[in-house]
Design a protein around this motif. Structure first.
Motif: not given
Length: 293
Positions: A190-208
């Motif tokens: 089990x992997x926790x991913x903390x998602x943020x950005x440094x400039x504008x809005x992005x999105x972290x996505x892995x379809x599988x």
């Protein structure tokens, strides 16, 4: 560590030859693909089931509406029905069009809420925490709970750099999806991913994996995954973030726990070297398995 070093020395030059048999890519579109990608996590399996489940409602409703439109256009056209009906009320029809949608919505809502609960409820406490920071136009990763200080940038692999990184196999490292440094995680963890950005809005996505999380400047969103099979899984930034939005891929390499431990130690001092050694070790294991077969 010695295992990876030895594998690199013996097989580093052979990695481009037949490495496609060592691991399979996931999450990239396939020719004539009509459904969601093959799942690599339990959450994605639930998402695929839910998609197929909702089709049992969507398709009949679509056909019913199409039939009613066609029937009304033919039956009640001006030439066939010069005097239109002045009916203003029909209790039976009103009951049907009220009750039927309520029943359909309830049948969709129950599994939908169950899936939503699963997405926010990891099966156990995460063993690994990775911080993913989106920038224009690449990703930075930091392994936060590792004893070794592992952090690196991940940029789209350029065609001119394929030979130097032993990534000339376009089936395994697709154009516009492959990166120079993949995120490496162990299988069945089990992997926790903390998602943020440094400039504008992005999105972290892995379809599988069945996950997507917005990367918002000044805010940290949390998601998780538990990959159930080894391989390389691809995704993309899924929030329009500027000129090079289409060139901001994501790649996660899932390996055995032993190879992950060796990679983590090596990556503390040399991430590119650790990645090259990891590829050589995977190829060595694949070659041994094929010879045994």
């Amino acid at each position: 560590m010695r295992k990876i070093t030895a594998s690199l020395a013996a097989l580093g030059a052979l990695v481009p030859m037949g490495f496609a048999h060592a691991q399979t890519p996931g999450g990239q579109p396939m020719p004539w693909q009509m459904g969601l990608p093959q799942p690599a996590t339990a959450i994605m399996q639930e998402l695929r089931w839910f998609e197929q489940f909702t089709l049992w409602f969507i398709i009949p409703i679509t056909l019913l509406v199409l039939f009613l439109l066609a029937w009304c256009m033919v039956r009640y056209r001006a030439s066939a029905n010069p005097v239109p009906s002045r009916t203003s009320h029909n209790t039976t029809i009103e009951v049907i069009w009220t009750v039927a949608p309520v029943v359909v919505l309830l049948m969709i809502a129950v599994p939908s809420f169950q899936l939503l609960t699963s997405q926010y409820t990891p099966p156990d406490e995460p063993e690994i925490t990775i911080k993913a920071t989106g920038l224009q136009w690449f990703w930075e990763y930091e392994y936060q709970d590792a004893e070794e200080n592992v952090s690196f940038a991940s940029l789209m692999l350029r065609d001119g750099d394929r030979a130097a990184q032993n990534k000339e196999d376009r089936a395994l490292y697709p154009r516009l999806l492959a990166v120079d440094n993949e995120v490496v995680v162990p299988v069945n963890t089990t992997v926790r991913v903390l998602v943020t950005a440094a400039d504008v809005i992005h999105a972290w996505k892995i379809p599988a994996f069945g996950i997507m999380s917005d990367a918002v400047p000044g805010r940290i969103n949390e998601t998780w995954f538990r990959a159930e099979r080894e391989g390389i899984f691809y995704g993309m930034c899924s929030e329009l973030c500027g000129m090079d939005h289409a060139f901001m891929p994501i790649a996660v390499r899932v390996v055995s726990q032993e190879l992950y431990n060796d990679w983590l130690v090596a990556a503390a001092t040399d991430v590119p070297g650790a990645n090259q050694a990891l590829r050589a070790a995977i190829y060595a294991e694949s070659s041994v398995a094929q010879a045994a077969d």
